[in-house]
Design a protein around this motif. Structure first.
Motif, PDB file in Angstrom:
ATOM      1  N   ALA A 137       0.830  -1.202   0.000  1.00  0.00           N
ATOM      2  CA  ALA A 137       0.000   0.000   0.000  1.00  0.00           C
ATOM      3  C   ALA A 137       0.865   1.253   0.000  1.00  0.00           C
ATOM      4  N   LEU A 138       1.992   1.215   0.719  1.00  0.00           N
ATOM      5  CA  LEU A 138       2.929   2.336   0.712  1.00  0.00           C
ATOM      6  C   LEU A 138       3.447   2.599  -0.692  1.00  0.00           C
ATOM      7  N   LEU A 139       3.857   1.548  -1.387  1.00  0.00           N
ATOM      8  CA  LEU A 139       4.387   1.703  -2.734  1.00  0.00           C
ATOM      9  C   LEU A 139       3.307   2.200  -3.692  1.00  0.00           C
ATOM     10  N   GLN A 140       2.098   1.705  -3.544  1.00  0.00           N
ATOM     11  CA  GLN A 140       1.000   2.163  -4.392  1.00  0.00           C
ATOM     12  C   GLN A 140       0.740   3.654  -4.180  1.00  0.00           C
ATOM     13  N   CYS A 141       0.761   4.088  -2.918  1.00  0.00           N
ATOM     14  CA  CYS A 141       0.588   5.507  -2.599  1.00  0.00           C
ATOM     15  C   CYS A 141       1.667   6.343  -3.269  1.00  0.00           C
ATOM     16  N   HIS A 142       2.899   5.867  -3.200  1.00  0.00           N
ATOM     17  CA  HIS A 142       4.012   6.594  -3.806  1.00  0.00           C
ATOM     18  C   HIS A 142       3.810   6.753  -5.311  1.00  0.00           C
ATOM     19  N   ARG A 143       3.416   5.698  -5.958  1.00  0.00           N
ATOM     20  CA  ARG A 143       3.228   5.743  -7.403  1.00  0.00           C
ATOM     21  C   ARG A 143       2.068   6.647  -7.786  1.00  0.00           C
ATOM     22  N   THR A 152       6.652   7.699   5.494  1.00  0.00           N
ATOM     23  CA  THR A 152       5.601   7.146   6.345  1.00  0.00           C
ATOM     24  C   THR A 152       5.467   7.972   7.618  1.00  0.00           C
ATOM     25  N   ALA A 153       4.245   8.402   7.892  1.00  0.00           N
ATOM     26  CA  ALA A 153       3.941   9.147   9.108  1.00  0.00           C
ATOM     27  C   ALA A 153       3.261   8.220  10.105  1.00  0.00           C
TER      28      ALA A 153
END
Length: 258
Positions: A137-143, A152-153
């Motif tokens: 999900a982190l990588l998807q957000c970045h893209r 990441t907060a």
């Protein structure tokens, strides 16, 4: 995608352990915290690591140099000096151990890895923090956001317990280590585009968390991924004890791998 791990600091607030070993090698449940972080990334298919060494970096080199042997069943024939490996429980990791200097700051350490990263996006985190973050999900957000850096907060637990009381002082219940005051902090677990290296041009003295992140924010190139779940940094002996208690309970929140 490569994963850069910052593992070179002195860990002065955990000196009970770090006088003898680098902070990322302090053990949780009999394994270095660095291993726990790598297991999290590996659970999401990220197995190509660049460990940014500094203080007592040789300790980390020796650990991984012998890791395959320690994870395997072997026959050692002393007459022929041959070693036969029968079974191995080693992870499919590729690990680059990069000496970035004992006194180099965080940004300088990342800058020294530029030639190993090349022109591809990469992940980056600190070698002393564990989480149950969803890295996919982190990588998807970045893209989706398309910025140079996604950070990441997190909201760390409070240090002390608190309680609820009515206006007349009558206590209704106690709350153990509630979430912080509502503010979010840098929890590591970055995703970076290679253009981030343009912000790390001041040499070994560059502190990632100062001018580089501030300038990225100024240029509209820094976005956050908010992780409301578990996150904990091993900053003190008390933190280490808390993490070991969680691991011993069999319910460590960051153990998302099988």
């Amino acid at each position: 995608m490569k994963v850069l791990l910052l593992a070179g600091g002195f860990g002065t607030r955990l000196s009970e352990e770090t006088d003898l070993k680098p902070k990322p090698m302090v053990e949780i449940g009999g394994r270095p915290i660095l291993w726990h972080i790598m297991k999290l990334y590996s659970r999401y298919g990220f197995n190509d690591f660049v460990v940014l060494l500094g203080y007592k970096g040789y300790y980390i080199k020796e650990y991984f140099a012998n890791y395959f042997l320690h994870q395997s069943d072997v026959t050692i024939d002393l007459s022929t000096n041959q070693v036969s490996v029968h079974n191995s429980a080693s992870e499919p990791w590729k690990i680059t151990l990069l000496d970035t200097g004992a006194n180099t700051m965080t940004g300088g350490r990342v800058k020294r890895a530029q030639s190993f990263v090349g022109d591809e996006p990469f992940m980056l985190t600190y070698g002393d923090g564990v989480s149950d973050i969803d890295l996919s999900a982190l990588l998807q957000c970045h893209r989706e956001k398309g910025k140079a850096v996604t950070m990441t907060a997190v909201q760390p637990d409070g240090r002390f317990g608190t309680f609820e009381a009515s206006d007349d002082g009558l206590v209704s219940r106690f709350l153990e280590k509630p979430r912080g005051d509502g503010s979010w902090i840098n929890g590591g677990f970055f995703v970076c585009e290679p253009r981030v290296f343009d912000y790390l041009a001041d040499g070994d003295a560059t502190v990632l968390e100062q001018a580089p992140l501030q300038n990225l924010a100024r240029d509209g190139e820094l976005v956050t991924y908010r992780h409301p779940g578990f996150w904990k940094c091993m900053d003190t002996l008390r933190d280490k004890q808390d993490l070991n208690r969680l691991w011993a309970s069999g319910e460590a929140p960051w153990k998302t791998w099988g």
